[in-house]
Design an enzyme around this catalytic site. Sequence first.
Site, PDB file in Angstrom:
ATOM      1  CG  HIS A 148      -2.021   0.960   1.226  1.00 18.38           C
ATOM      2  ND1 HIS A 148      -2.127   1.970   2.164  1.00 18.38           N
ATOM      3  CD2 HIS A 148      -3.086   1.113   0.403  1.00 18.38           C
ATOM      4  CE1 HIS A 148      -3.206   2.691   1.920  1.00 18.38           C
ATOM      5  NE2 HIS A 148      -3.803   2.193   0.862  1.00 18.38           N
TER       6      HIS A 148
ATOM      7  CE1 TYR B  37     -10.785  10.279  -4.236  1.00 19.83           C
ATOM      8  CE2 TYR B  37      -9.043   8.769  -3.636  1.00 19.83           C
ATOM      9  CZ  TYR B  37     -10.319   8.987  -4.107  1.00 19.83           C
ATOM     10  OH  TYR B  37     -11.105   7.929  -4.430  1.00 19.83           O
TER      11      TYR B  37
END
Length: 733
Positions: free
Chosen positions: A469, A502
């Site tokens: 991630h 974002y």
Amino acid sequence: MGLPLSIGSAPGSLGAVPSASLPETGLFLNRELSWLQFNRRVLHEALDPRTPLLERVGFLAIFSSNLDEFFQKRVGGLKRQIAAGVTTRTPDGLTPSQQLLAIREAVLPMLREQAEGFTQLIKPELARRGIHLLEWGQLTAAQRQEADDYFQRNLFPVLIPLAVDPGHPFPFISNLSLSIGVMLRRPVRGDGRAKRRESEHPLLRGLHFARVKVPRVLPRWVRLTCEQRDEHCFIHMTQILQQHLGRLFEGMEIVEAQPFRVTRNADVERDEEDAEDLLELIEQELRERRLAQVIRLEVSGRADHPMSRYLMDELRLGPADVYEMPAELDYTDLWTIHALSLPEHQYRPWVPVTPPRLRDGEADIFSVIRAGDLLVHHPYESFGASVERFIRAAADDPQVIAIKLTLYRTSEDAPFIPQLIRAAQSGKQVVCLVELKARFDEQRNVQIAQRLEKAGVHVVYGIVGYKTHTKTALVVRQEAGAMRCYAHISTGNYNPSTAQLYTDLSLFTCDERITADLVELFHHLTGHSIQRRFAHLIVAPANIRERFTGLIDRQIERAAAWRERGGDPADPRRPRIIAKINSLEDQDICRKLYEASQAGVQIDLIVRGFCCLRPGVPGLSDHIRVMSVVGRFLEHSRIYAFLNGEHSEYYIGSADWMYRNLTSRVECVTPVYDPALQARLRQILDLMLADRRQAWDMQPDGSYVQRQPDPDDPATALGAQEKLMQLARGEGG
């Protein structure tokens, strides 16, 4: 320790989930129910008249899209647990079956609220503004003819009606597809017998069932000509189809027609340990997910209607799996309406600015980084002028020897892919770690990985048992006879599309303290290194739990010294923790934060999504405050600040305080050493904490109360995101 749960919801608040869903005592809130509270805050943006009209339409779609993913992943996981006989209770005391019941109790009123908001508030307001979402009965004769022509020209050729009879089994219905169920009766011959043997299913009572899939290749909201040129008229495709079903079933009597939608389980179990080829395993999982169990049925009619009951029977669902949708079945179709070019009903357009140090487009970006660490705040500052420029420069620069990059999620048109290919073809060492297990992006990532491999890029598929991630890039450049490393470490993905929506932070550095650790991390990711000691980076699963626990413990120790000085709350050296994260769930971290609160550490948590910690409980978390900010941009950046006067430490990175991030993912969190960049991070945190437009305060029972602007101070009507846009434009102090 027993916790009082008698705190009610304040006026104007979003109430907690039903009290029956929560245990009477407990240290933690339920993760699933807390997430639903987050989605309720998203729904509130759709219902808030301060939100521009077309953006309210967009938030209706986001709410539904979020809920779709929640059912596929979280409800699907609970269903799988129940099927496996799992009865383990969550930290708040609920079994999987009890959680499913509590989820339904929480979702049903939100669906009613969404439907009422759409039909009673938003649709009428759209009509007043010249945007008409029409029913068939509202069409003029000319519009009906236009709809007839549209059906014949565009829909009729692509439709595939699928009948169910003794020779045709119940059809496969794909995930999240919108369908029209049709009850049909065959005409009776002169001798009183039907031409063919009818279905023997007891719920059909001598009728036939047929399914018509509403195609995705065409916009669901069909534009029609308005009498007024400056207005916009639409009708939903399902209404056109329902009016023309006779053309699909010539000679049959149409008894009933009802739209419906199914959701399938996306929580498919896999065993990576025994997999010989991870790529093949992911492709197999995608095939299995397509055929996975149906876990939700949404119907436009009543759940006890014969057609609904027939669908339940064929799909093997119970009454608790059926959701009556009072208005739209799929609000994500409303993106067509949201996309109308009507600036007066949309957010003021935002074009990310180029960071001041990068405004000279001809300057060598590596020399800019050598002059000092660079922090870029997206989407306020340009992703293209910073991250894309960094990778492009690395691909083109003849002095660059190697490029290493992690890809978790990216867009199909991302420039990184051709840039990495170009770099590899020019003779550079290029390695790209593509995370195949990024949920719902698996197919895209498989295609990207295959494309890179064919072009000669070294592709790594991650570490078995872990999702990679991290959001990191490492560029190795030959300078003056030696190698110098440049790093990009971010809170967000290498995705130009989400970089516009974002909020994320990017750190560019050639500080050897950080780049040396990043070299070790990439060796760990691509080889068989078992490096678990990093001097400066916080890396999961290697040292992340130990390091964060140690940082909190140090604040606890400092709190003792602060108390010895008299414990003055105004003391600037009072130990404080501020964390801006997406989610908080890890029990060990929560317990450590409770301990810090009891020691006198002031803790402010800015948690966008779900939070399982209870703030403000006397004797437990008196000094913990939890807030959430929901606005036009999705708050995605992670910032960790451990404040103690001049001895403050700041970190940014990819990890949230969740068990999975700390234990079963590869994460990277970097310290930010430069005092000027630390001051900038503090400014971001302070603006968030002071927000009175889009901020919500979490109560001990899990409910949220939205803050309100000060009527005597117009500046408080601007949220933190608007103020950050002003700062990026150079407006204000």
